[in-house]
Design a protein around this motif. Sequence first.
Motif, short mmCIF file in Angstrom:
data_model
loop_
_atom_site.label_atom_id
_atom_site.label_comp_id
_atom_site.label_asym_id
_atom_site.label_seq_id
_atom_site.Cartn_x
_atom_site.Cartn_y
_atom_site.Cartn_z
N MET A 199 13.53 3.19 3.09
CA MET A 199 12.76 4.09 3.93
C MET A 199 11.30 3.64 3.94
N PRO A 200 10.73 3.37 5.12
CA PRO A 200 9.35 2.87 5.18
C PRO A 200 8.33 3.95 4.81
N LEU A 201 7.22 3.50 4.29
CA LEU A 201 6.13 4.41 3.94
C LEU A 201 5.37 4.76 5.21
N THR A 202 5.27 6.05 5.51
CA THR A 202 4.55 6.46 6.71
C THR A 202 3.40 7.40 6.38
N ASP A 203 3.25 7.77 5.13
CA ASP A 203 2.22 8.74 4.77
C ASP A 203 0.90 8.09 4.35
N GLY A 204 0.78 6.78 4.46
CA GLY A 204 -0.46 6.10 4.08
C GLY A 204 -0.57 5.80 2.60
N SER A 205 0.46 6.14 1.82
CA SER A 205 0.36 5.92 0.38
C SER A 205 0.24 4.44 0.02
N PHE A 206 0.69 3.57 0.91
CA PHE A 206 0.57 2.13 0.65
C PHE A 206 -0.90 1.71 0.57
N LYS A 207 -1.79 2.45 1.23
CA LYS A 207 -3.20 2.10 1.23
C LYS A 207 -3.84 2.25 -0.15
N ASN A 208 -3.21 3.04 -1.01
CA ASN A 208 -3.78 3.28 -2.34
C ASN A 208 -3.13 2.46 -3.44
N LYS A 209 -2.12 1.67 -3.11
CA LYS A 209 -1.48 0.83 -4.12
C LYS A 209 -2.39 -0.36 -4.44
N LYS A 210 -2.69 -0.51 -5.71
CA LYS A 210 -3.61 -1.56 -6.14
C LYS A 210 -2.81 -2.81 -6.49
N VAL A 211 -2.69 -3.69 -5.50
CA VAL A 211 -1.86 -4.88 -5.66
C VAL A 211 -2.55 -6.16 -5.17
N ILE A 212 -3.76 -6.05 -4.68
CA ILE A 212 -4.43 -7.19 -4.04
C ILE A 212 -5.41 -7.82 -5.02
N SER A 213 -5.38 -9.13 -5.12
CA SER A 213 -6.26 -9.85 -6.05
C SER A 213 -7.68 -9.94 -5.48
N ILE A 214 -8.63 -10.20 -6.38
CA ILE A 214 -10.03 -10.27 -5.97
C ILE A 214 -10.26 -11.42 -4.98
N GLY A 215 -9.54 -12.50 -5.13
CA GLY A 215 -9.68 -13.63 -4.21
C GLY A 215 -9.29 -13.25 -2.79
N LYS A 221 -7.11 -5.69 -9.64
CA LYS A 221 -6.21 -5.42 -8.52
C LYS A 221 -6.82 -4.32 -7.66
N TYR A 222 -6.83 -4.55 -6.36
CA TYR A 222 -7.46 -3.64 -5.41
C TYR A 222 -6.43 -3.14 -4.40
N SER A 223 -6.78 -2.03 -3.75
CA SER A 223 -5.92 -1.47 -2.70
C SER A 223 -6.57 -1.71 -1.34
N PHE A 224 -5.82 -1.39 -0.28
CA PHE A 224 -6.38 -1.47 1.06
C PHE A 224 -7.53 -0.47 1.21
N GLN A 225 -7.40 0.67 0.57
CA GLN A 225 -8.49 1.67 0.59
C GLN A 225 -9.73 1.10 -0.08
N ASP A 226 -9.55 0.36 -1.18
CA ASP A 226 -10.68 -0.28 -1.85
C ASP A 226 -11.37 -1.27 -0.91
N ILE A 227 -10.58 -2.00 -0.14
CA ILE A 227 -11.14 -2.97 0.81
C ILE A 227 -12.00 -2.26 1.84
N GLU A 228 -11.51 -1.15 2.37
CA GLU A 228 -12.29 -0.37 3.33
C GLU A 228 -13.59 0.13 2.69
N THR A 229 -13.49 0.58 1.45
CA THR A 229 -14.67 1.06 0.74
C THR A 229 -15.67 -0.07 0.52
N LEU A 230 -15.19 -1.24 0.15
CA LEU A 230 -16.08 -2.38 -0.07
C LEU A 230 -16.83 -2.77 1.20
N ILE A 231 -16.14 -2.75 2.32
CA ILE A 231 -16.79 -3.08 3.60
C ILE A 231 -17.87 -2.03 3.91
#
Length: 106
Positions: free
Chosen positions: A1-17, A50-60
């Motif tokens: 079942m795909p994530l549709t509630d935006g919870s994927f934006k808060n998963k911290k899985v992205i490296s600093i690079g 490890k960063y999330s997509f939300q962290d990326i938005e915040t950094l920008i």
Amino acid sequence: MPLTDGSFKNKKVISIGTVSELTGLSERQIRYYESRKLIFPERSKTGLRKYSFQDIETLIEIANRLEDGVWTNEIRKELKGRKQLAKDPGFTNQLIKGQLNAQIKM
């Protein structure tokens, strides 16, 4: 079942690079924002950030605000205030009502 509630934006899985590539910020800038308590990455078992997509938005947003001449302590206050608003929907409703009242009385 795909994530549709935006919870994927808060998963911290992205490296600093990868974050650096996506934002155009250097890894040094990203670590500086962390040291100023503007961003809060998680650490892997090996200590990697490890960063999330939300962290990326915040950094920008942080980078844009700094470019506009806003100091890091002011940005921290704004971000903290937003977190508090998100936790208390009643406060958000009061804030909106206050803004509406202020505009009507003008």
